[in-house]
Design a protein around this motif. Structure first.
Motif, PDB file in Angstrom:
ATOM      1  N   TYR A 133       7.078 146.088  34.571  1.00  0.00           N
ATOM      2  CA  TYR A 133       7.550 146.780  33.360  1.00  0.00           C
ATOM      3  C   TYR A 133       6.505 146.756  32.247  1.00  0.00           C
ATOM      4  O   TYR A 133       6.217 147.788  31.639  1.00  0.00           O
ATOM      5  N   ALA A 134       5.946 145.594  31.958  1.00  0.00           N
ATOM      6  CA  ALA A 134       5.005 145.492  30.840  1.00  0.00           C
ATOM      7  C   ALA A 134       4.204 144.208  30.950  1.00  0.00           C
ATOM      8  O   ALA A 134       4.546 143.294  31.709  1.00  0.00           O
ATOM      9  N   TRP A 135       3.116 144.160  30.175  1.00  0.00           N
ATOM     10  CA  TRP A 135       2.295 142.958  30.035  1.00  0.00           C
ATOM     11  C   TRP A 135       2.365 142.486  28.598  1.00  0.00           C
ATOM     12  O   TRP A 135       2.463 143.290  27.671  1.00  0.00           O
ATOM     13  N   ARG A 136       2.306 141.175  28.436  1.00  0.00           N
ATOM     14  CA  ARG A 136       2.170 140.589  27.103  1.00  0.00           C
ATOM     15  C   ARG A 136       0.899 139.753  27.122  1.00  0.00           C
ATOM     16  O   ARG A 136       0.870 138.640  27.623  1.00  0.00           O
ATOM     17  N   GLU A 137      -0.176 140.333  26.572  1.00  0.00           N
ATOM     18  CA  GLU A 137      -1.497 139.710  26.639  1.00  0.00           C
ATOM     19  C   GLU A 137      -1.863 139.147  25.276  1.00  0.00           C
ATOM     20  O   GLU A 137      -2.002 139.894  24.301  1.00  0.00           O
ATOM     21  N   SER A 138      -2.024 137.848  25.194  1.00  0.00           N
ATOM     22  CA  SER A 138      -2.276 137.199  23.925  1.00  0.00           C
ATOM     23  C   SER A 138      -3.650 137.574  23.357  1.00  0.00           C
ATOM     24  O   SER A 138      -3.830 137.658  22.144  1.00  0.00           O
TER      25      SER A 138
END
Length: 255
Positions: free
Chosen positions: A241-246
């Protein structure tokens, strides 16, 4: 990892066990569908996974079979002692170390066939006893052949029953749950889920809750991962669904 079109599996644990075991489950799920023409249900896949973990957990190392001669010797030795045989006459000619080790090996192997926990506790005790002889038992030959130190969350969607989520830990405990997490981050994310989760959530609400968990982990966990990937499974199938890249998030915030 995607098991099939409507199943996802998330695993944590030792990297080698995690990769080997999840790929093993993935290929067997695909093999079942190839042979039978129908896919496994989510419940069936979870129970199969649990069964494989349980089998590996209780499998005795093949080298444990080598203690059979020790069994005969221990029975003979105990019988001599019980019968009042004048054992002291030739005690000096039989190594005491060999007698003690033979007995300990036999009991350890028998315990290992029944229960891993008690086998490990006995081996710890045996090594304490043998310290006076400057001997340490090779514990690895009594341990199980291939237990998988893997914790698993298995999610899927079935046409008949809808979505389901299963929690499976490394000692083959299986539970059907509404929400779940593993690892150090679970101490923060599970409390967040308890606070905000409710049945009948939309995809947007679920993603918002996942983002709350990610932010909580990033802010409170010292060894938080840099990046997170969000995958969902519903009637349309399993997909990313999605990425959460810091790293990117930080760059955008500074700009």
């Amino acid at each position: 990892m995607v098991l099939d079109s409507h199943k996802l599996i998330a695993a944590s644990g030792e990297s080698g066990d995690r990769v080997q075991f999840t790929e093993y489950i993935q290929k067997n799920v695909a093999l079942y569908q190839f042979r039978n023409g129908i896919p496994l249900t989510t419940a069936a896949a979870a129970n199969f996974t649990r069964g494989e973990l349980a089998t590996a957990l209780r499998k005795v190392h093949p080298l444990a079979i080598l203690v059979a001669p020790s069994l005969r010797f221990c029975v003979w030795f105990v019988g001599l002692l019980a019968s009042g045989f004048p054992f002291h006459m030739f005690l000096n000619e039989i190594p005491v170390k060999f007698l003690v080790i033979s007995l300990l090996i036999f009991v350890a192997a028998m315990l290992d066939a029944q229960c891993t926990y008690w086998s490990l506790r006995f081996l710890d005790l045996a090594n304490l006893v043998l310290k006076k002889f400057l001997i340490r038992l090779p514990m690895h030959i009594f341990l199980l052949a291939n237990p998988y130190f893997v914790n698993i969350l298995l999610a899927g969607y079935d046409k008949e029953t809808g979505p389901s989520l299963y929690y499976i830990d490394y000692i083959a405990t299986l539970h059907k749950v509404d929400k779940g997490a593993f690892g150090y981050g679970s101490y923060f994310s599970l409390s967040m889920m308890d606070r905000h989760y409710h049945s009948g959530m939309t995809v947007e609400q679920a993603i918002d809750l996942v983002d709350k968990c990610i932010m909580e982990i990033r802010s409170r966990l010292v060894v938080a991962p840099l990046n997170f990937v969000i995958k969902i499974v519903d009637k349309d199938g399993a997909r990313e669904y999605a990425w959460r890249e810091s790293v990117k998030d930080a760059a955008v915030a500074s700009a």
